[in-house]
Write an enzyme that holds these catalytic residues in place. Structure first.
Site, PDB file in Angstrom:
ATOM      1  N   ILE A 296     -76.208 -69.902  43.444  1.00 43.64           N
ATOM      2  CA  ILE A 296     -75.946 -69.049  42.340  1.00 43.64           C
ATOM      3  C   ILE A 296     -75.378 -69.642  41.011  1.00 43.64           C
ATOM      4  O   ILE A 296     -76.024 -69.223  40.057  1.00 43.64           O
ATOM      5  CB  ILE A 296     -74.877 -68.009  42.905  1.00 43.64           C
ATOM      6  CG1 ILE A 296     -75.308 -67.678  44.366  1.00 43.64           C
ATOM      7  CG2 ILE A 296     -74.909 -66.788  42.053  1.00 43.64           C
ATOM      8  CD1 ILE A 296     -76.868 -66.905  44.550  1.00 43.64           C
TER       9      ILE A 296
ATOM     10  N   CYS B 157     -65.269 -76.504  42.321  1.00 44.38           N
ATOM     11  CA  CYS B 157     -65.978 -76.563  40.923  1.00 44.38           C
ATOM     12  C   CYS B 157     -65.978 -77.979  40.286  1.00 44.38           C
ATOM     13  O   CYS B 157     -64.750 -78.475  40.484  1.00 44.38           O
ATOM     14  CB  CYS B 157     -65.352 -75.734  40.193  1.00 44.38           C
ATOM     15  SG  CYS B 157     -65.319 -73.971  40.823  1.00 44.38           S
TER      16      CYS B 157
ATOM     17  N   LYS C 229     -58.729 -72.690  48.496  1.00 47.28           N
ATOM     18  CA  LYS C 229     -59.869 -72.673  49.075  1.00 47.28           C
ATOM     19  C   LYS C 229     -60.672 -74.053  49.096  1.00 47.28           C
ATOM     20  O   LYS C 229     -60.828 -74.699  48.239  1.00 47.28           O
ATOM     21  CB  LYS C 229     -60.704 -71.601  48.691  1.00 47.28           C
ATOM     22  CG  LYS C 229     -62.188 -71.823  49.597  1.00 47.28           C
ATOM     23  CD  LYS C 229     -62.992 -70.540  49.328  1.00 47.28           C
ATOM     24  CE  LYS C 229     -64.310 -70.466  49.906  1.00 47.28           C
ATOM     25  NZ  LYS C 229     -65.092 -69.206  49.733  1.00 47.28           N
TER      26      LYS C 229
ATOM     27  N   GLY D 231     -73.646 -69.878  56.648  1.00 46.34           N
ATOM     28  CA  GLY D 231     -74.009 -68.867  57.837  1.00 46.34           C
ATOM     29  C   GLY D 231     -73.829 -69.857  59.356  1.00 46.34           C
ATOM     30  O   GLY D 231     -73.275 -70.698  59.213  1.00 46.34           O
TER      31      GLY D 231
ATOM     32  N   GLY E 104     -68.871 -64.214  55.444  1.00 47.78           N
ATOM     33  CA  GLY E 104     -69.410 -64.576  54.422  1.00 47.78           C
ATOM     34  C   GLY E 104     -70.657 -64.162  54.768  1.00 47.78           C
ATOM     35  O   GLY E 104     -71.153 -62.844  54.637  1.00 47.78           O
TER      36      GLY E 104
END
Ligand SMILES: Cc1cc2nc3c(=O)[nH]c(=O)nc-3n(C[C@H](O)[C@H](O)[C@H](O)COP(=O)(O)OP(=O)(O)OC[C@H]3O[C@@H](n4cnc5c(N)ncnc54)[C@H](O)[C@@H]3O)c2cc1C
Ligand SMILES: Cc1cc2nc3c(=O)[nH]c(=O)nc-3n(C[C@H](O)[C@H](O)[C@H](O)COP(=O)(O)O)c2cc1C
Ligand code: FES
Lengths: 311, 258
Positions: free
Chosen positions: A77, A136, A171, A223, A271
């Protein structure tokens, strides 16, 4: 049935942050909650972690941004978000009405940006905590992710703690050699809780066109496919730190969630499952309650970290 | 915006052509609230692989209880859908996204290429309810894919012209080639199909100052505006999210050259 008297206590504490139950939604998979208002009873959630917010708005990566993989998906994204000003003015009013805990996921290119975000969000009514996304790239250090170098993870954690009195969750990125070292470093630098895992970096190729399937070439895997890796990392971290741990990665059912709780997680985040089954969070919540009743447990806290290793 | 998570039942399965299938689904909440151009996210498989729901346009609203989906089998999700039998369950979320605008234009043109024809039957039904004059241009690989659909558009009172890649029916070539002469007197145009077809339609409409709407595709994880995965290039260097800002967009909002 005396349901009322026997209903187990579902509340948990993430340091100073108390949740009515341990089931939260993961950043980037639940938008700003308003997207799910007609499908999910938001007040039932233990908490919502909103899409990562930066100081300035970000446009994100070129398409295609998502691709399905076996039992999972890759996303690139590119941290698209509305920026902190619009988040506060356009997204917080709705979030304040949700009657659940709101945790703001923050990200930046520089340590100063994380500190600025923490300061800006501190006195905003309805913000209950911060989650630092350290996956990041650190622009000053040539784009190496904050979350892959212990000193940088330490510095970000410290800077945020010094800029806010809100509870701070760090996180972790799973794309490291030694997750326990990273966990200990952020704990030592003031994290109230640790959440893990963020996505695993992956890739997919269209063999007919010989082109990458993602516009950004590489992206984050999430996932059910990543659950065993996430569970292993949560167990290792929960065994090594004193602060509460939040388990994330491939959770789609109550059984998945209970696995993470047994491995030592105090809470979980759901998620990718929100995409393929928006009812997942509610099913997980009732499923955990059912499990506790079946196991004769009075509270969810009494099963945390009760993985049996001997005998 | 209000969408529903609905456990629909398969009422009928039709094979219209080699790889073209049509499902009739009993889904009262979605049926009673869908607008032409909106879509549903369908959970094609019962397990975790394939994982994500697939987006499909509402092809038709049969009555207030049921809708139809028209799809081409291209991969595992659509294969599983084609294997559905009456009585089977199909979990849907919908109706989603922004549909076609219907204004007071009394003469309109609909251009559909391949499986892009899917949303146009629902649109034509709505337009014909209010007696608009509809010219429908349909293109596909071969005659078989268009046969049944042509009959249905005709039954609505639309004027239909077809083009096929192999020349087995109508004009031998691209459906967009038929558009030029048809545009005279047309007040609005709607298109859905392969990108080059929509780009050509948009270009001709722009030149003729005819408002044009197109229905776009992008890979989607959620369909709800949450994952931010479904981007296309918009004009003014903007990214557009197809599931909420679309799938129907005004042709001038789209950067066709990207
Ligand atoms: C708003 C919208 C409406 C659509 N309406 C229709 C319709 O009415 N009839 C129809 O036949 N098809 C329609 N499509 C395309 C349809 O979603 C894909 O053909 C389908 O998802 C393919 O799934 P698969 O598992 O068979 O293919 P696979 O190739 O195995 O799918 C793999 C992944 O890629 C995605 N994908 C593959 N092709 C497309 C595509 N063209 N667009 C978006 N995602 C894709 C799938 O959703 C899945 O996540 C629509 C797409 C969108 C975005
Ligand atoms: C589309 C998408 C967007 C995400 N965006 C963010 C984000 O902005 N910040 C963040 O910390 N994690 C983000 N994540 C990671 C998730 O919060 C989560 O850590 C990861 O997906 C693993 O959990 P899951 O397997 O349950 O999805 C994103 C994940 C996905 C799939
Ligand atoms: S498909 Fe998830 S935002 Fe559009």
């Amino acid at each position: 049935m005396e349901q009322m008297n026997t209903a187990p206590d579902m509340s948990v504490s993430l340091g100073p942050l108390v949740l009515t139950n341990p089931v939260m939604t993961a950043s980037g998979t639940f938008g700003y909650a308003e997207e799910f208002v007609s499908l999910v009873p938001l007040h039932e959630l233990g908490g919502v972690v909103v899409k990562g917010i930066s100081v300035a708005p970000r446009a994100g990566n070129p398409p295609p941004r998502v691709v399905e993989t076996p039992c999972g998906m890759l996303n690139a994204i590119g941290l698209e978000n509305v920026g902190v000003d619009r988040f506060i003015s356009e997204k917080m009013p709705f979030l304040r009405t949700c009657e659940c805990r709101v945790i703001v996921n923050i990200l930046g290119d520089f340590i100063e940006e994380y500190a600025e975000l923490a300061a800006r969000l501190t006195d905003i009514p309805g913000v209950d905590g911060l989650e630092i996304n350290i996956s990041c790239p650190n622009v000053k250090k040539g784009g190496v992710a904050f979350g892959t170098v212990p000193e940088m993870a330490a510095a970000v954690t410290r800077a945020v703690r010094e800029s806010t009195h809100l509870p701070v969750i760090v996180k972790l990125s799973p794309n490291v050699t030694d997750i326990v070292t990273m966990a200990k470093v952020v704990e030592d630098n003031g994290a109230h809780a640790i959440s893990l895992i963020n996505t695993l970096i992956g890739m997919a190729i269209d063999v007919r066109t010989r082109r990458p399937k993602l516009g950004n070439i590489i992206g984050g895997l999430s996932g059910p496919a990543i659950k065993p890796v996430a569970l292993r990392m949560v167990w290792q971290v929960a065994s090594a730190v004193r602060v509460p741990v939040i388990g994330i990665g491939g959770i789609g059912t109550a059984e998945d969630a209970v696995e993470f709780l047994l491995a030592g997680a105090t809470a979980v985040q759901v998620g990718t499952a929100n995409f393929y089954n928006p009812s997942a969070v509610c099913e997980i919540l009732t499923g955990i309650q059912k499990y506790l009743l079946e196991q004769g447990e009075q509270s969810v806290q009494s099963i945390i970290g009760t993985l049996r290793l001997e005998g | 915006m209000s969408e529903f998570q609905e456990k629909s039942r398969v009422v009928a399965v039709e094979q219209l052509a080699d790889t073209f299938y049509r499902l009739t689904l009993s889904a009262p909440q979605i049926a009673s609230s869908s607008q032409p151009g909106q879509f549903v996210m369908a959970a094609c498989g019962p397990y975790l692989d394939p994982l994500l729901r697939r987006p499909f346009s509402v092809h038709r609203r049969c009555d207030t209880h049921s809708i139809q989906l028209l799809f081409r089998v291209v991969g595992r999700g659509t294969e599983l859908l084609a294997a559905k039998r009456p009585g089977d369950v199909l979990h849907l979320i919908g109706p989603l996204g922004r549909g076609f605008d219907i204004d007071d234009a009394d003469r309109v043109c609909l251009v559909g290429g391949g499986i892009g024809i899917a949303p146009l039957l629902f649109l034509a039904e709505e337009l014909r309810l209010s007696q608009r004059t509809c010219t429908v241009l349909l293109g596909s690989r071969t005659a078989g894919e268009l046969h049944q659909l042509t009959v249905e558009f005709n039954a609505l009172g639309c004027e239909v012209e077809v083009a096929t890649d192999d020349g087995s029916a109508g004009y031998h070539g691209l459906v967009a080639d038929l558009l030029g002469p048809c545009l005279t007197g047309v007040k609005r145009c709607y298109a859905c199909g392969p990108t080059p077809m929509m780009a050509r339609t948009a270009q001709l409409c722009l030149a003729g100052r005819i408002p044009c709407q197109v229905s776009l595709e992008a890979h989607m994880a959620c369909g709800l505006g949450a994952c931010l995965g479904c981007t296309v290039h918009g004009t003014a260097d903007r990214y557009l999210h197809i599931c909420r800002q679309g799938p129907v967009l005004n042709a001038e909002e789209v950067a066709w050259n990207r």
